[in-house]
Design a protein around this motif. Sequence first.
Motif, PDB file in Angstrom:
ATOM      1  N   ALA A 189      31.760  14.004  -3.935  1.00  0.00           N
ATOM      2  CA  ALA A 189      31.164  13.539  -2.681  1.00  0.00           C
ATOM      3  C   ALA A 189      29.677  13.267  -2.863  1.00  0.00           C
ATOM      4  CB  ALA A 189      31.383  14.573  -1.585  1.00  0.00           C
ATOM      5  N   VAL A 190      29.192  12.223  -2.188  1.00  0.00           N
ATOM      6  CA  VAL A 190      27.777  11.851  -2.248  1.00  0.00           C
ATOM      7  C   VAL A 190      27.122  12.266  -0.941  1.00  0.00           C
ATOM      8  CG1 VAL A 190      26.129   9.963  -2.490  1.00  0.00           C
ATOM      9  CG2 VAL A 190      28.292   9.918  -3.770  1.00  0.00           C
ATOM     10  N   ILE A 191      26.130  13.137  -1.026  1.00  0.00           N
ATOM     11  CA  ILE A 191      25.474  13.673   0.166  1.00  0.00           C
ATOM     12  C   ILE A 191      23.982  13.385   0.086  1.00  0.00           C
ATOM     13  CG2 ILE A 191      24.995  15.750   1.502  1.00  0.00           C
ATOM     14  CD1 ILE A 191      27.583  16.920   0.515  1.00  0.00           C
ATOM     15  N   GLY A 192      23.431  12.785   1.116  1.00  0.00           N
ATOM     16  CA  GLY A 192      22.022  12.414   1.147  1.00  0.00           C
ATOM     17  C   GLY A 192      21.110  13.593   1.415  1.00  0.00           C
ATOM     18  N   LYS A 193      19.853  13.286   1.584  1.00  0.00           N
ATOM     19  CA  LYS A 193      18.858  14.345   1.797  1.00  0.00           C
ATOM     20  C   LYS A 193      18.806  14.741   3.273  1.00  0.00           C
ATOM     21  CE  LYS A 193      15.065  11.060   2.466  1.00  0.00           C
ATOM     22  NZ  LYS A 193      13.733  10.604   1.992  1.00  0.00           N
ATOM     23  N   GLY A 194      18.369  15.957   3.515  1.00  0.00           N
ATOM     24  CA  GLY A 194      18.183  16.423   4.882  1.00  0.00           C
ATOM     25  C   GLY A 194      19.469  16.657   5.640  1.00  0.00           C
ATOM     26  N   VAL A 195      20.610  16.716   4.959  1.00  0.00           N
ATOM     27  CA  VAL A 195      21.890  16.979   5.633  1.00  0.00           C
ATOM     28  C   VAL A 195      21.953  18.464   5.995  1.00  0.00           C
ATOM     29  CG1 VAL A 195      24.401  17.013   5.369  1.00  0.00           C
ATOM     30  CG2 VAL A 195      23.062  15.097   4.480  1.00  0.00           C
ATOM     31  N   PHE A 196      22.379  18.750   7.213  1.00  0.00           N
ATOM     32  CA  PHE A 196      22.458  20.129   7.703  1.00  0.00           C
ATOM     33  C   PHE A 196      23.898  20.428   8.102  1.00  0.00           C
ATOM     34  CE2 PHE A 196      21.092  23.203  11.310  1.00  0.00           C
ATOM     35  CZ  PHE A 196      21.495  24.279  10.545  1.00  0.00           C
ATOM     36  N   ILE A 197      24.519  21.368   7.396  1.00  0.00           N
ATOM     37  CA  ILE A 197      25.859  21.836   7.752  1.00  0.00           C
ATOM     38  C   ILE A 197      25.669  23.139   8.513  1.00  0.00           C
ATOM     39  CG2 ILE A 197      28.141  22.480   6.903  1.00  0.00           C
ATOM     40  CD1 ILE A 197      27.596  20.872   4.394  1.00  0.00           C
ATOM     41  N   ASP A 198      25.765  23.068   9.840  1.00  0.00           N
ATOM     42  CA  ASP A 198      25.472  24.223  10.695  1.00  0.00           C
ATOM     43  C   ASP A 198      26.711  25.116  10.792  1.00  0.00           C
ATOM     44  OD1 ASP A 198      24.185  25.938  12.343  1.00  0.00           O
ATOM     45  OD2 ASP A 198      24.033  24.587  14.053  1.00  0.00           O
ATOM     46  N   HIS A 199      26.554  26.396  10.522  1.00  0.00           N
ATOM     47  CA  HIS A 199      27.653  27.364  10.437  1.00  0.00           C
ATOM     48  C   HIS A 199      28.585  26.963   9.296  1.00  0.00           C
ATOM     49  CE1 HIS A 199      26.245  29.284  14.046  1.00  0.00           C
ATOM     50  NE2 HIS A 199      26.293  28.131  14.701  1.00  0.00           N
ATOM     51  N   TYR A 204      20.040  13.033   6.720  1.00  0.00           N
ATOM     52  CA  TYR A 204      19.760  13.738   7.977  1.00  0.00           C
ATOM     53  C   TYR A 204      20.978  13.793   8.915  1.00  0.00           C
ATOM     54  CZ  TYR A 204      15.036  13.130   6.245  1.00  0.00           C
ATOM     55  OH  TYR A 204      13.915  13.141   5.452  1.00  0.00           O
ATOM     56  N   ALA A 205      22.161  13.797   8.332  1.00  0.00           N
ATOM     57  CA  ALA A 205      23.369  13.983   9.146  1.00  0.00           C
ATOM     58  C   ALA A 205      23.506  15.459   9.517  1.00  0.00           C
ATOM     59  CB  ALA A 205      24.604  13.507   8.398  1.00  0.00           C
ATOM     60  N   LEU A 206      24.146  15.717  10.644  1.00  0.00           N
ATOM     61  CA  LEU A 206      24.369  17.086  11.126  1.00  0.00           C
ATOM     62  C   LEU A 206      25.869  17.299  11.274  1.00  0.00           C
ATOM     63  CD1 LEU A 206      23.487  19.808  12.304  1.00  0.00           C
ATOM     64  CD2 LEU A 206      23.162  18.668  14.505  1.00  0.00           C
ATOM     65  N   ILE A 207      26.398  18.294  10.556  1.00  0.00           N
ATOM     66  CA  ILE A 207      27.834  18.557  10.526  1.00  0.00           C
ATOM     67  C   ILE A 207      28.076  19.995  10.963  1.00  0.00           C
ATOM     68  CG2 ILE A 207      29.875  18.697   9.054  1.00  0.00           C
ATOM     69  CD1 ILE A 207      28.597  16.567   7.279  1.00  0.00           C
ATOM     70  N   TYR A 208      28.981  20.164  11.910  1.00  0.00           N
ATOM     71  CA  TYR A 208      29.286  21.502  12.420  1.00  0.00           C
ATOM     72  C   TYR A 208      30.561  22.053  11.774  1.00  0.00           C
ATOM     73  CZ  TYR A 208      25.643  21.216  15.954  1.00  0.00           C
ATOM     74  OH  TYR A 208      24.422  21.137  16.590  1.00  0.00           O
ATOM     75  N   SER A 236      23.351   7.485   8.484  1.00  0.00           N
ATOM     76  CA  SER A 236      22.214   8.387   8.638  1.00  0.00           C
ATOM     77  C   SER A 236      22.081   8.847  10.096  1.00  0.00           C
ATOM     78  CB  SER A 236      20.926   7.697   8.194  1.00  0.00           C
ATOM     79  OG  SER A 236      21.014   7.305   6.834  1.00  0.00           O
ATOM     80  N   HIS A 237      21.563  10.059  10.267  1.00  0.00           N
ATOM     81  CA  HIS A 237      21.304  10.627  11.596  1.00  0.00           C
ATOM     82  C   HIS A 237      22.577  10.680  12.451  1.00  0.00           C
ATOM     83  CE1 HIS A 237      16.948  10.618  10.945  1.00  0.00           C
ATOM     84  NE2 HIS A 237      17.125   9.441  10.371  1.00  0.00           N
ATOM     85  N   VAL A 238      23.681  11.026  11.832  1.00  0.00           N
ATOM     86  CA  VAL A 238      24.961  11.148  12.524  1.00  0.00           C
ATOM     87  C   VAL A 238      25.208  12.614  12.874  1.00  0.00           C
ATOM     88  CG1 VAL A 238      27.468  10.897  12.287  1.00  0.00           C
ATOM     89  CG2 VAL A 238      25.946   9.107  11.437  1.00  0.00           C
ATOM     90  N   VAL A 239      25.767  12.868  14.052  1.00  0.00           N
ATOM     91  CA  VAL A 239      26.174  14.205  14.458  1.00  0.00           C
ATOM     92  C   VAL A 239      27.697  14.246  14.526  1.00  0.00           C
ATOM     93  CG1 VAL A 239      26.065  15.986  16.242  1.00  0.00           C
ATOM     94  CG2 VAL A 239      24.061  14.572  15.763  1.00  0.00           C
ATOM     95  N   VAL A 240      28.304  15.160  13.771  1.00  0.00           N
ATOM     96  CA  VAL A 240      29.755  15.333  13.784  1.00  0.00           C
ATOM     97  C   VAL A 240      30.041  16.695  14.409  1.00  0.00           C
ATOM     98  CG1 VAL A 240      31.882  15.253  12.441  1.00  0.00           C
ATOM     99  CG2 VAL A 240      29.867  13.995  11.649  1.00  0.00           C
ATOM    100  N   GLY A 241      30.596  16.695  15.615  1.00  0.00           N
ATOM    101  CA  GLY A 241      30.814  17.914  16.373  1.00  0.00           C
ATOM    102  C   GLY A 241      31.856  18.827  15.761  1.00  0.00           C
ATOM    103  N   ALA A 242      31.867  20.071  16.207  1.00  0.00           N
ATOM    104  CA  ALA A 242      32.756  21.100  15.667  1.00  0.00           C
ATOM    105  C   ALA A 242      34.216  20.677  15.774  1.00  0.00           C
ATOM    106  CB  ALA A 242      32.530  22.413  16.409  1.00  0.00           C
ATOM    107  N   GLY A 243      34.948  20.834  14.661  1.00  0.00           N
ATOM    108  CA  GLY A 243      36.369  20.561  14.657  1.00  0.00           C
ATOM    109  C   GLY A 243      36.751  19.099  14.606  1.00  0.00           C
TER     110      GLY A 243
END
Length: 242
Positions: free
Chosen positions: A69-79, A94-98, A119-126
């Motif tokens: 998998a290719v993952i950019g910078k500033g990606v945050f996998i929360d929990h 800078y994507a945000l993944i729950y 970029s700058h995508v939010v993927v909600g929980a589940g």
Amino acid sequence: MLLTDLRTIYERDPAARNWLEVLFCYPGLQALLFHRLSHWLYKLNVPFIPRFISHISRFLTGIEIHPGAVIGKGVFIDHGMGAVIGETAIIGDYALIYQGVTLGGTGKETGKRHPTIGSHVVVGAGAKVLGNITIGDRVRIGAGSVVLRDVPSNTTVVGIPGRVTRENNSNTDFLAHGKLRDVEAEVIRALFERVKNLEKQLEQLETKSTPVPTYITLEQLYNSQQTESDSMIEEFLDGAGI
């Protein structure tokens, strides 16, 4: 990369208090650190070791990221617990993944079979994003949604299967992923209002054509029961926040 990831966590998570806590107590960051190493070895065509590092990372963090998998910078996998990222997935900066998110395939096809996240995508929980599809920049995917088609930039996706709402996300709060439209409930509301209007028109026509009875008829009894049904539907829709 590490400094960017740390800075991103500080900016987006109000619970982050110091760098030591973030480094040792954030499984999302730890999973990314393991992935940076395994991905580097994977690109060098080193056998076995990249997958073994990914397996260790999964055991320690609960997050499964394939070395390819290719993952950019500033990606945050929360929990992050239960998150799965497939081999040919691409995640923009800078994507945000729950937790519980799956970026997976849909079959046994070879080649590019996992989603590309902008970029700058939010993927909600589940949420589940499946197949070789493209998610544009600044897209918000609601919790529990199942996305099976391409999504244009600056939009919001909700539901099963995921439906695109024509909202412009360029001027909205990046973290406001809880303020999403319920498209299905809105459609039900519109249909319900239309049925009510048709019933009123029909009632007016019947009143003009027949005299008003002075006793309770079966029609009146039906109308009283219908009023109770309407109130139940109203209560159901209001419970969905509509």
